[in-house]
Every structure is written in C-alpha cells, then in structure tokens.
Design a protein around this motif. Structure first.
Motif, PDB file in Angstrom:
ATOM      1  N   ILE A 141       0.991  -1.173  -0.156  1.00 16.00           N
ATOM      2  CA  ILE A 141      -0.063  -0.058   0.038  1.00 16.00           C
ATOM      3  C   ILE A 141       0.734   1.236  -0.140  1.00 16.00           C
ATOM      4  CG2 ILE A 141      -1.698   1.468   1.323  1.00 16.00           C
ATOM      5  CD1 ILE A 141      -2.647  -1.369   2.304  1.00 16.00           C
ATOM      6  N   GLY A 142       1.830   1.267   0.900  1.00 19.43           N
ATOM      7  CA  GLY A 142       2.789   2.352   1.044  1.00 19.43           C
ATOM      8  C   GLY A 142       3.488   2.594  -0.539  1.00 19.43           C
ATOM      9  N   ALA A 143       3.875   1.265  -1.240  1.00 17.54           N
ATOM     10  CA  ALA A 143       4.509   1.666  -2.558  1.00 17.54           C
ATOM     11  C   ALA A 143       3.571   2.239  -3.621  1.00 17.54           C
ATOM     12  CB  ALA A 143       4.967   0.394  -3.073  1.00 17.54           C
ATOM     13  N   TRP A 144       2.367   2.087  -3.472  1.00 17.59           N
ATOM     14  CA  TRP A 144       1.656   2.599  -4.386  1.00 17.59           C
ATOM     15  C   TRP A 144       1.314   4.015  -4.262  1.00 17.59           C
ATOM     16  CZ3 TRP A 144      -0.138   1.442  -9.060  1.00 17.59           C
ATOM     17  CH2 TRP A 144       0.014   0.008  -9.403  1.00 17.59           C
ATOM     18  N   ILE A 145       1.123   4.304  -2.835  1.00 15.35           N
ATOM     19  CA  ILE A 145       1.158   5.733  -2.384  1.00 15.35           C
ATOM     20  C   ILE A 145       2.414   6.491  -2.936  1.00 15.35           C
ATOM     21  CG2 ILE A 145       1.230   7.490  -0.332  1.00 15.35           C
ATOM     22  CD1 ILE A 145      -0.387   5.315   0.848  1.00 15.35           C
ATOM     23  N   TYR A 146       3.679   6.008  -2.866  1.00 18.87           N
ATOM     24  CA  TYR A 146       4.895   6.510  -3.150  1.00 18.87           C
ATOM     25  C   TYR A 146       4.673   6.703  -4.573  1.00 18.87           C
ATOM     26  CZ  TYR A 146       9.730   7.114  -4.425  1.00 18.87           C
ATOM     27  OH  TYR A 146      10.732   7.454  -5.090  1.00 18.87           O
ATOM     28  N   TYR A 147       4.301   5.672  -5.481  1.00 22.67           N
ATOM     29  CA  TYR A 147       4.283   5.675  -7.026  1.00 22.67           C
ATOM     30  C   TYR A 147       3.450   6.887  -7.524  1.00 22.67           C
ATOM     31  CZ  TYR A 147       3.211   4.467 -11.803  1.00 22.67           C
ATOM     32  OH  TYR A 147       3.216   4.503 -13.042  1.00 22.67           O
ATOM     33  N   CYS A 148       2.288   6.961  -6.681  1.00 28.70           N
ATOM     34  CA  CYS A 148       1.308   8.208  -7.101  1.00 28.70           C
ATOM     35  C   CYS A 148       1.742   9.452  -6.830  1.00 28.70           C
ATOM     36  CB  CYS A 148      -0.072   7.917  -6.576  1.00 28.70           C
ATOM     37  SG  CYS A 148      -1.048   6.217  -6.789  1.00 28.70           S
ATOM     38  N   VAL A 149       2.607   9.782  -5.798  1.00 26.62           N
ATOM     39  CA  VAL A 149       2.951  10.879  -5.530  1.00 26.62           C
ATOM     40  C   VAL A 149       4.201  11.281  -6.183  1.00 26.62           C
ATOM     41  CG1 VAL A 149       3.919  12.340  -3.641  1.00 26.62           C
ATOM     42  CG2 VAL A 149       2.103  10.889  -3.179  1.00 26.62           C
ATOM     43  N   GLU A 150       5.387  10.419  -6.300  1.00 27.80           N
ATOM     44  CA  GLU A 150       6.713  10.697  -6.796  1.00 27.80           C
ATOM     45  C   GLU A 150       7.004   9.441  -7.636  1.00 27.80           C
ATOM     46  OE1 GLU A 150      10.278  12.587  -7.259  1.00 27.80           O
ATOM     47  OE2 GLU A 150       8.633  13.221  -6.327  1.00 27.80           O
ATOM     48  N   GLY A 151       6.901   8.477  -7.594  1.00 29.26           N
ATOM     49  CA  GLY A 151       7.610   7.296  -8.237  1.00 29.26           C
ATOM     50  C   GLY A 151       7.322   7.303  -9.693  1.00 29.26           C
ATOM     51  N   HIS A 154       9.574   8.454 -12.529  1.00 31.90           N
ATOM     52  CA  HIS A 154      10.698   7.842 -12.565  1.00 31.90           C
ATOM     53  C   HIS A 154      10.706   6.416 -13.391  1.00 31.90           C
ATOM     54  CE1 HIS A 154      12.870  10.587  -9.608  1.00 31.90           C
ATOM     55  NE2 HIS A 154      11.780  10.134  -8.587  1.00 31.90           N
ATOM     56  N   THR A 155      11.877   6.124 -14.059  1.00 28.58           N
ATOM     57  CA  THR A 155      11.578   4.738 -14.754  1.00 28.58           C
ATOM     58  C   THR A 155      11.912   3.599 -14.194  1.00 28.58           C
ATOM     59  OG1 THR A 155      12.772   6.185 -16.698  1.00 28.58           O
ATOM     60  CG2 THR A 155      12.737   3.680 -17.081  1.00 28.58           C
ATOM     61  N   GLY A 156      10.752   2.691 -14.600  1.00 25.72           N
ATOM     62  CA  GLY A 156      10.999   1.381 -13.871  1.00 25.72           C
ATOM     63  C   GLY A 156      10.442   1.134 -12.630  1.00 25.72           C
ATOM     64  N   VAL A 157       9.673   2.085 -11.851  1.00 26.05           N
ATOM     65  CA  VAL A 157       9.130   2.094 -10.691  1.00 26.05           C
ATOM     66  C   VAL A 157       7.977   1.109 -10.570  1.00 26.05           C
ATOM     67  CG1 VAL A 157       8.350   3.268  -8.893  1.00 26.05           C
ATOM     68  CG2 VAL A 157      10.346   4.123  -9.861  1.00 26.05           C
ATOM     69  N   LEU A 158       7.104   1.261 -11.669  1.00 24.12           N
ATOM     70  CA  LEU A 158       5.864   0.596 -11.889  1.00 24.12           C
ATOM     71  C   LEU A 158       6.079  -0.899 -11.758  1.00 24.12           C
ATOM     72  CD1 LEU A 158       2.905   0.595 -11.975  1.00 24.12           C
ATOM     73  CD2 LEU A 158       3.139   0.984 -14.532  1.00 24.12           C
ATOM     74  N   SER A 159       6.935  -1.376 -12.420  1.00 24.02           N
ATOM     75  CA  SER A 159       7.234  -2.623 -12.203  1.00 24.02           C
ATOM     76  C   SER A 159       7.315  -3.432 -11.004  1.00 24.02           C
ATOM     77  CB  SER A 159       8.405  -3.191 -13.403  1.00 24.02           C
ATOM     78  OG  SER A 159       9.689  -2.691 -12.884  1.00 24.02           O
ATOM     79  N   ALA A 160       8.275  -2.640 -10.223  1.00 20.16           N
ATOM     80  CA  ALA A 160       8.590  -3.425  -9.004  1.00 20.16           C
ATOM     81  C   ALA A 160       7.467  -3.233  -8.107  1.00 20.16           C
ATOM     82  CB  ALA A 160       9.886  -2.394  -8.293  1.00 20.16           C
ATOM     83  N   VAL A 161       6.508  -2.092  -8.101  1.00 20.67           N
ATOM     84  CA  VAL A 161       5.414  -1.914  -7.483  1.00 20.67           C
ATOM     85  C   VAL A 161       4.376  -2.904  -7.807  1.00 20.67           C
ATOM     86  CG1 VAL A 161       3.296  -0.295  -7.159  1.00 20.67           C
ATOM     87  CG2 VAL A 161       5.671   0.576  -7.530  1.00 20.67           C
ATOM     88  N   ILE A 162       4.257  -3.431  -9.075  1.00 20.51           N
ATOM     89  CA  ILE A 162       3.330  -4.351  -9.519  1.00 20.51           C
ATOM     90  C   ILE A 162       3.876  -5.662  -8.546  1.00 20.51           C
ATOM     91  CG2 ILE A 162       2.682  -5.820 -11.268  1.00 20.51           C
ATOM     92  CD1 ILE A 162       2.707  -3.421 -13.227  1.00 20.51           C
ATOM     93  N   ILE A 163       5.076  -5.911  -8.422  1.00 22.75           N
ATOM     94  CA  ILE A 163       5.716  -7.261  -8.060  1.00 22.75           C
ATOM     95  C   ILE A 163       5.335  -7.140  -6.686  1.00 22.75           C
ATOM     96  CG2 ILE A 163       7.575  -8.593  -7.674  1.00 22.75           C
ATOM     97  CD1 ILE A 163       8.774  -7.863 -10.395  1.00 22.75           C
ATOM     98  N   VAL A 164       5.409  -6.230  -5.829  1.00 21.30           N
ATOM     99  CA  VAL A 164       5.321  -6.062  -4.317  1.00 21.30           C
ATOM    100  C   VAL A 164       3.970  -6.450  -4.296  1.00 21.30           C
ATOM    101  CG1 VAL A 164       7.387  -4.838  -3.596  1.00 21.30           C
ATOM    102  CG2 VAL A 164       5.345  -3.809  -4.334  1.00 21.30           C
ATOM    103  N   THR A 165       3.265  -5.777  -5.093  1.00 24.71           N
ATOM    104  CA  THR A 165       1.629  -6.024  -5.097  1.00 24.71           C
ATOM    105  C   THR A 165       1.380  -7.249  -4.873  1.00 24.71           C
ATOM    106  OG1 THR A 165       1.370  -3.696  -5.683  1.00 24.71           O
ATOM    107  CG2 THR A 165      -0.534  -5.300  -5.781  1.00 24.71           C
ATOM    108  N   LEU A 166       1.829  -8.084  -5.721  1.00 21.02           N
ATOM    109  CA  LEU A 166       1.486  -9.537  -6.143  1.00 21.02           C
ATOM    110  C   LEU A 166       2.111 -10.419  -4.833  1.00 21.02           C
ATOM    111  CD1 LEU A 166       2.432  -9.842  -9.845  1.00 21.02           C
ATOM    112  CD2 LEU A 166       0.031  -9.960  -9.051  1.00 21.02           C
ATOM    113  N   ILE A 167       3.203  -9.962  -4.356  1.00 26.26           N
ATOM    114  CA  ILE A 167       3.635 -10.639  -2.839  1.00 26.26           C
ATOM    115  C   ILE A 167       2.579 -10.248  -2.321  1.00 26.26           C
ATOM    116  CG2 ILE A 167       5.398 -10.416  -1.339  1.00 26.26           C
ATOM    117  CD1 ILE A 167       7.536  -9.733  -3.544  1.00 26.26           C
ATOM    118  N   ALA A 168       2.273  -9.193  -1.795  1.00 21.56           N
ATOM    119  CA  ALA A 168       1.111  -8.879  -0.862  1.00 21.56           C
ATOM    120  C   ALA A 168      -0.167  -9.678  -0.910  1.00 21.56           C
ATOM    121  CB  ALA A 168       0.854  -7.426  -0.917  1.00 21.56           C
ATOM    122  N   LEU A 169      -0.514  -9.834  -2.262  1.00 26.81           N
ATOM    123  CA  LEU A 169      -1.699 -10.555  -2.515  1.00 26.81           C
ATOM    124  C   LEU A 169      -1.592 -12.255  -2.319  1.00 26.81           C
ATOM    125  CD1 LEU A 169      -3.182  -9.032  -5.917  1.00 26.81           C
ATOM    126  CD2 LEU A 169      -4.065  -8.691  -3.526  1.00 26.81           C
TER     127      LEU A 169
END
Length: 258
Positions: A141-151, A154-169
């Motif tokens: 959840i914190g990763a998505w908040i960071y992505y919407c605000v700042e991430g 930057h390049t390549g942040v979305l791919s890592a955010v998707i992966i940590v989301t899948l880990i959480a799920l």
C-alpha cells in the motif's frame, strides 16, 4: 538434507522482497532492450514453471506416500508453494537464532534444551507470521502511495510496485485468517448489532473482513492470479523491460529455496 537446504537459503525471500523495494525507491542505473528481455524472460518462465511444478509434485508425492493416496497436482499446491516461500522466511530466521541460542546455552552452561524444558514457541511463530504478512501488505500500500506521489516520475518503478503488490496478494489470505479467522463474534451476533454499535466493535469488523476475503470467489481469484501473472509477464517486458530483471532474481531465489 532437505531441511538444511531451507536453512541455508532462507535469506532469498528477504533478498527478493528487499530488491523490489530497493527498485521502487532507488534510482536505476541500468537499461535493457525490451525485445532482448522478452526473449530472456520467455526462456526463464519455462524453466521457472518447471521448477515450481517439480517442487509442488515433490511435496504432493511425499504427503501422498504418508497418507497412502494417489499423487495429484492442483492449483492449490502451486499456490501454497508460493505462499510458503514468503511465509517461512521469518520462521527460518527465528529458528536459526533460537537454535544458536540453545546450542550456546548447552555448550556454555550445560542447560537442558529439550523441548519439554525449553517450551513451545508456537505462539511466537504465529505472531511472527501475522506481523510479517501484515508488513508485506502495508508495504505494498505504501509503495502505491509513493508511486502516485513521486515514483511515476521515474523509470521502472511501476514494475517493482506491481511485483510487491503480487507478493502482498499472495500472503493476503493467510494474513487475514491469522488476524480475523478465529474471531469470537459469530455472524448471528454481528447481525444483531446496530450500525452505531457495529462501527465501534472490533468483532464486527473482523467478521466483515473475513467475509470479504475468506470466501471461495476471492480465494479462487488469488490462486489463479500467480499463474496468470507468469503468463502475462513475458509480454509485459515488451513495454516494461525492468520486470525481467526483478523476475530473474525471483527465479534464482525460488530455485535455491525449493
């Protein structure tokens, strides 16, 4: 030897999770061709799925031999194998720490470190899994908040955010069960509460969260989410090549742990 392998490679889950969070918050200094990464990930997926299926079959075979049952491989086996990779990481670390402590107590002080003297550490193990899985979910959840605000800048942040989301799920189901699966409030009692009473009653919230997540529809979705991701990931590398880097590390981690 099987237990020794788990202990030696317990750190791979921490590395895999930490690398993805590092990829979210740190600036990337490497770049890859989308076509080359697509070809690489296509080969990686064939090898990775082969290892996952082999590991699941091995586990199913061992349990079926104990129960004298016919071996079978289902999506439940693959899903549990993935969950085990994340959930067992803090437990293995805790086991190593307590094992070293007990050994030192025995060698230095001659203390009796048998089970009936040392006590059962089941409660501590349960709490470790509860807070560890909750941390993974809150981290996503914190990763998505960071992505919407700042991430997103930057390049390549979305791919890592998707992966940590899948880990959480992946750990959402066991986390929910450990926190609200054994609530003392029955659905009948929860239905009798007024809205004002329900909103300030912890048991009512536990019942509602359990109904929302611990049901066949959500469980079925979670079981098929991982395989669907593995199928779609080589295609996504055409537009997000950095996913291939993260998943390559996942292959190394899962291979050594399984």
């Amino acid at each position: 030897m099987d237990n020794l392998t788990y202990f030696l490679w317990f750190w791979t889950a921490f590395f895999w999770i930490g690398f993805n969070y590092y990829s979210i918050f740190a600036k990337r200094t490497y770049h890859f061709s989308s076509t080359g990464m697509f070809s690489f990930m296509l080969a990686v997926q064939v090898l990775s799925w082969g290892m996952v299926i082999a590991a699941s079959l091995r586990y199913t075979l061992s349990t079926s031999m104990e129960a004298n049952e016919v071996i079978s491989l289902s999506m439940d086996n693959i899903w549990r194998s993935t969950q085990l990779f994340y959930i067992s990481a803090p437990l293995l670390l805790y086991s190593i720490i307590k094992g070293v402590q007990d050994y030192m107590r025995y060698q230095m002080y001659g203390e009796d470190i048998s089970f009936w003297v040392g006590g059962d550490r089941g409660a501590m193990s349960t709490n470790l899994v509860k807070y560890w899985t909750l941390l993974l979910i809150m981290g996503a959840i914190g990763a998505w908040i960071y992505y919407c605000v700042e991430g997103r800048k930057h390049t390549g942040v979305l791919s890592a955010v998707i992966i940590v989301t899948l880990i959480a799920l992946d750990v959402l189901h066991p986390c929910t069960y450990l926190w609200v699966g054994r609530t003392k409030m029955s659905p009948e009692k929860a239905a009798q509460l007024t809205w004002s009473q329900a909103l300030v009653t912890r048991g009512w919230w536990e019942v509602q969260i359990g109904r929302l997540i611990l049901n066949q529809t959500v469980t079925g979705f979670m079981k098929w989410l991982g395989p669907a991701w593995f199928v779609m990931m080589p295609l996504l590398t055409l537009v997000m090549p950095y996913i291939g880097v993260n998943q390559a590390f996942m292959m190394i981690g899962s291979a050594t742990n399984r």
